[in-house]
Enzyme design. Structure first.
Site, mmCIF file in Angstrom:
data_model
loop_
_atom_site.group_PDB
_atom_site.id
_atom_site.type_symbol
_atom_site.label_atom_id
_atom_site.label_comp_id
_atom_site.label_asym_id
_atom_site.label_seq_id
_atom_site.Cartn_x
_atom_site.Cartn_y
_atom_site.Cartn_z
ATOM 1 N N GLY A 187 2.718 3.563 1.206
ATOM 2 C CA GLY A 187 1.183 4.152 0.449
ATOM 3 C C GLY A 187 0.416 2.870 -1.154
ATOM 4 O O GLY A 187 -0.646 3.525 -0.946
ATOM 5 N N CYS A 188 1.241 1.937 -1.042
ATOM 6 C CA CYS A 188 0.721 0.652 -2.055
ATOM 7 C C CYS A 188 -0.198 0.166 -1.049
ATOM 8 O O CYS A 188 0.570 -0.127 0.342
ATOM 9 C CB CYS A 188 1.811 0.633 -2.535
ATOM 10 S SG CYS A 188 2.090 1.920 -4.014
ATOM 11 N N ALA A 189 -1.315 -0.548 -1.392
ATOM 12 C CA ALA A 189 -1.872 -1.350 -0.467
ATOM 13 C C ALA A 189 -1.157 -2.734 -1.449
ATOM 14 O O ALA A 189 -0.879 -3.689 -0.331
ATOM 15 C CB ALA A 189 -3.021 -1.246 -1.373
#
Length: 140
Positions: free
Chosen positions: A47-49
């Site tokens: 969920g982290c870019a």
């Protein structure tokens, strides 16, 4: 590692968001590097870019252990956000962590509204992962 109290205190002296961003980057530079052997898919925060890794350690009472965390990122500003998250949660018991919403802390310093939506989502993913791990370790 810089304490949460110190971070909040430092933020209170910085009026300009340019200075606050620089401070977050400095926090990230001060964060110890995570060894490459801990940068595994199991430790990666989804969920982290940016690439973000989080390692959880527990000790003490198996029903409510003290939890400490290591983290790292491949992006400077995100490393700083990791440092703030670790300062917020590391060294607390699982039940304290499960009950503590870091976003209350972040809104006090105006952090979330000054992040891009991608970074805010990544921050939320880190916090959710830590709190979920705490819930698993905290026996109600």
């Amino acid at each position: 590692m810089t304490s949460l109290e110190q971070i909040l205190d430092d933020f209170s002296f910085l009026d300009d968001w340019e200075d606050r961003y620089r401070y977050v980057i400095e926090l990230g530079k001060a964060l110890p590097n995570l060894p490459d052997d801990k940068k595994t898919s199991a430790n990666k925060v989804m969920g982290c870019a940016s690439q973000v890794w989080l390692v959880t350690h527990t000790e003490g009472d198996p029903d409510n252990p003290v939890m400490t965390f290591e983290g790292d990122s491949d992006a400077h500003i995100v490393r700083g956000l990791v440092a703030i998250v670790l300062a917020t949660y590391s060294g607390k018991t699982a039940s304290e962590i499960a009950a503590l919403d870091a976003f209350d802390v972040f809104s006090k310093i105006g952090l979330v509204e000054h992040l891009s939506s991608q970074r805010a989502n990544g921050l939320r993913s880190m916090v959710n992962r830590i709190r979920e791990e705490a819930r698993v370790h905290a026996v109600a």
